[in-house]
Design an enzyme around this catalytic site. Structure first.
Site, PDB file in Angstrom:
ATOM      1  CD  GLU A  51      -5.228  -7.100  -9.988  1.00 16.59           C
ATOM      2  OE1 GLU A  51      -5.570  -6.517  -8.938  1.00 16.59           O
ATOM      3  OE2 GLU A  51      -5.034  -6.509 -11.063  1.00 16.59           O
ATOM      4  CG  ASP A  62      -4.275  -1.690  -0.533  1.00 15.71           C
ATOM      5  OD1 ASP A  62      -5.135  -2.009  -1.357  1.00 15.71           O
ATOM      6  OD2 ASP A  62      -3.073  -2.003  -0.636  1.00 15.71           O
TER       7      ASP A  62
END
Lengths: 271, 408
Positions: A51, A62
């Site tokens: 990824e 995040d």
């Protein structure tokens, strides 16, 4: 046109009873030149799928570690076009390992959904995970991606209701990314028995493989998660390692290997 | 995409079930937030028609905020400009000094009715943080306010106010260290602590249902102007003006008038050093549609889709996005969006202070600056209502510093 590398890879792993190890790093963190060697090094250390983060200035799902990674990449001059070039370069020496681009919608809109998906197809990207695009908001990107054989990977969370699981299960292809805890990437509390229970439940609604991320830090975590899930996704601990080596980026590929190798071994030992 | 007047009159101006205003708005968030947003939506749709909830909201607006706020005829200023009669909707007289408290009371009551003992908020100028800390104290809720480190420096009196009210103020050092980063951080807190925490968003931005919730709680402003204008001058105003950062004071004034198409509507963005400089905070005037903080809307970004660092002399307008309903009103042609520069706003700040005896917030001064231009083109028998959205006490340090005066 993608060759559906993700499904092939997941099928192949399943056939030999191995679970997927999926590392995440931010493309271009801290400089563009380090990313391709880091990707090859991670594959060598046992990564099955990569990824690759498309850096965005406001990554609100995040944690601070990944946000700083994105900030370093942007400051180092990495653009979305640059991320795609990175994948092209990686593909020169690796045609097998699936690459998933993970990021936020606005840079994709800025490039244009069509242009972006075309470029993904040409560079050898296999899947997209757009964090802030739930199935309800999918626009032209979805069809453009499907037309080019790109898998669209969606998230499921501990709080996702059964109704939504069904919707997400329909929408997702390649694998489902199960967020193992409430919170942001890099949170610290991981309850593996709770995750196990949830995954068994999710399997009733979703037919694709289920990979688990958020909160996997150690080889023990990775092994425990992959005893029930189809794969373990490891991100923040790697980005944190990159951060500690921003002044010596040549050491980054090897340092990432030193985290991934024990995870690979522990996962394979418990399989 | 602009609609005809007849079409504009026939719209209901409500979002669809997914929270979309036309193409804008929606819920562009990570799956981790979805359950919390649908829970909030369900609670809100139920409570907005609940007589107990609405009764408590109205009672607090009356006795705690001091509503209705007056509609004041700025006679001397109108005369000096020599055009339309200008009226100030005095949100600056509210408890805590701005319109923000209308929304925070509503959302804190939502938190209470939803059984959440902890509230969090993001703040730019500090007004929303103070308003959140105030109502949290009033209702006995724990309160954490996220604020960009640069804003903390620019707005130290408000930081101290929040602390006096018992709130914890968390400085945000990431990104541009301003409002957008505070918003990111608050969302992170919320997604981690969603079981016991209510996120009080301070403006009509963010994922659905927030733009609708914040609008509805601020719409009391426009509803009051409707009856006050009839009482004071026998009809609705010819024009409405409000400053637009995220756009909550503006939508609060505009929303009740949207179907009354004879009323012209102007939103004033922060043009900073000028719209041609990129150093501004005017996404509707010179940005483009994109996705930020959970909604599709106009925003300011670079060619690569990275969110731009904005500039405005006023912290409360220093935001690269805007509420999605404003994006919609712009596209269908129901409202016009214009800019006022730092310099124009500062000029209006001084002029209104001296001519009317009211020190406006720097945010509000942007609306005043445009009102001056607009009123001058209108006849003396016409009327303009401007949302005097906040008072300028918090800004005197900023203004003094710009003029090289030390207050310490």
């Amino acid at each position: 046109m993608s060759s559906y590398r993700i499904q092939q890879r997941m099928d192949a792993l399943s056939a030999i009873g191995r679970k997927a190890l999926i590392p995440y790093i931010v493309a271009g963190d801290p400089t563009p030149s380090v990313t391709v060697p880091a990707m090859h090094a991670m594959v060598e250390a046992g990564a099955d799928i990569i990824e690759l983060g498309m850096p965005f200035s406001d990554p609100f799902a995040d944690g601070p570690v990944n946000q700083r990674g994105a900030e370093r990449a942007i400051a180092g001059g990495t653009t979305l076009r640059g991320v795609l070039d990175t994948v092209s370069e990686f593909r020169q020496n690796d045609q097998q390992t699936p690459v998933v681009l993970m990021g936020y919608l606005n840079p994709v809109i800025a490039m244009g959904e069509t242009a972006f998906c075309e470029a993904c197809g040409e560079s050898g990207v296999d899947g997209l995970l757009i964090v802030d695009m739930p199935p309800e908001e999918e626009g032209s990107l979805v069809q453009e991606a499907k037309d080019r054989g790109l898998d669209l990977i969606y998230l499921a969370a501990p709080t996702t209701t059964d109704d939504r699981l069904a919707t997400i299960g329909q929408a997702t292809s390649g694998y489902l990314y199960y967020v193992s805890l409430k919170g942001i990437t890099g949170s610290s509390k991981l309850d593996t028995s709770e995750v196990k229970e949830r995954i068994e439940h999710i399997r009733q609604h979703v037919s694709v493989p289920i990979c688990v991320g958020f909160g996997i830090r150690t080889a023990e975590d990775a092994a425990a998660i992959s005893s029930t899930a189809d794969g373990s996704i490891v991100g923040t601990v790697l980005v944190s390692q990159v951060e500690s080596l921003t002044n010596d980026p040549a050491k980054i590929p090897e340092a990432l290997q030193s985290i991934l190798k024990p995870m690979r071994e522990a996962m394979d030992a418990s399989a | 995409m602009a609609l005809t007047e007849q079409e504009l009159r026939s719209l209901d101006y409500e979002p669809d079930t997914g929270g979309h205003f036309g193409d804008y708005g929606g819920r562009y968030v990570s799956e981790t937030l979805m359950a919390a947003l649908s829970e909030l939506d369900q609670n809100y749709q139920k409570l907005k028609n609940d007589p107990d909830f609405q009764g408590e909201f109205d009672a607090d607006l009356a006795s705690f905020v001091g509503r209705p706020s007056p509609l004041y005829h700025a006679e001397r200023w109108s005369k000096a400009i020599g055009g339309a009669q200008i009226y100030f909707k005095r949100e600056d007289l509210n408890h805590t000094g701005a319109h923000k408290v209308n929304n925070t009371i509503g959302q804190a009551l939502l938190a209470k009715y939803s059984g959440k003992p902890r509230v969090i908020a993001e703040t730019g100028a500090g007004q929303h943080g103070v308003a959140s800390a105030t109502v949290a104290a009033r209702l006995g809720l724990e309160c954490v306010v996220y604020m960009g480190a640069d804003d903390i420096e620019r707005q130290s009196p408000n930081v101290y106010r929040m602390k006096l009210l018992g709130a914890e103020v968390v400085p945000v050092e990431s990104g541009s260290r301003t409002l957008k980063d505070a918003l990111n951080e608050a969302m992170r807190d919320w997604v981690t602590n969603v079981d016991d925490t209510f996120y009080i968003i301070g403006t009509v931005a963010g994922p659905a249902p927030y733009p609708q919730i914040v609008r509805d709680f601020n719409a009391v402003v426009g509803r009051e102007v409707k009856w006050q204008s009839k009482e004071l001058f026998g009809q609705y105003p010819d024009a409405l003006v409000a400053c637009v950062g995220g756009g909550s004071n503006a939508i609060g004034l505009f929303y009740p008038f949207l179907k009354d198409t004879e009323v012209a509507i102007y939103g004033v963005e922060a043009a900073g050093h000028g719209l041609s400089t990129r150093q501004h905070a005017a996404p509707l005037c010179s940005g483009r549609p994109g996705v930020l903080h959970g909604a599709k809307t106009y925003l300011m970004d670079n060619n690569d889709g990275q969110i731009a660092h904005t500039h405005s002399v006023s912290a409360g307008l220093d935001y690269p996005g805007v509420g999605p309903e404003h994006a919609y009103l712009k596209d269908i042609g129901r409202a016009s969006y214009v800019g006022a520069t730092d310099e124009e706003a500062l000029h209006a700040f001084h002029e209104v202070s001296q001519v009317e005896g009211i020190i406006p917030a720097l945010e509000t001064a942007h609306a005043l600056a445009y009102t001056k231009t607009l009123a001058a083109t209108m006849r003396p028998d016409q009327t303009v209502v401007i949302n005097m959205s906040g008072r300028g006490d918090k800004d005197i340090f900023t203004v003094a510093k710009l003029e090289g005066i030390s207050l310490t």
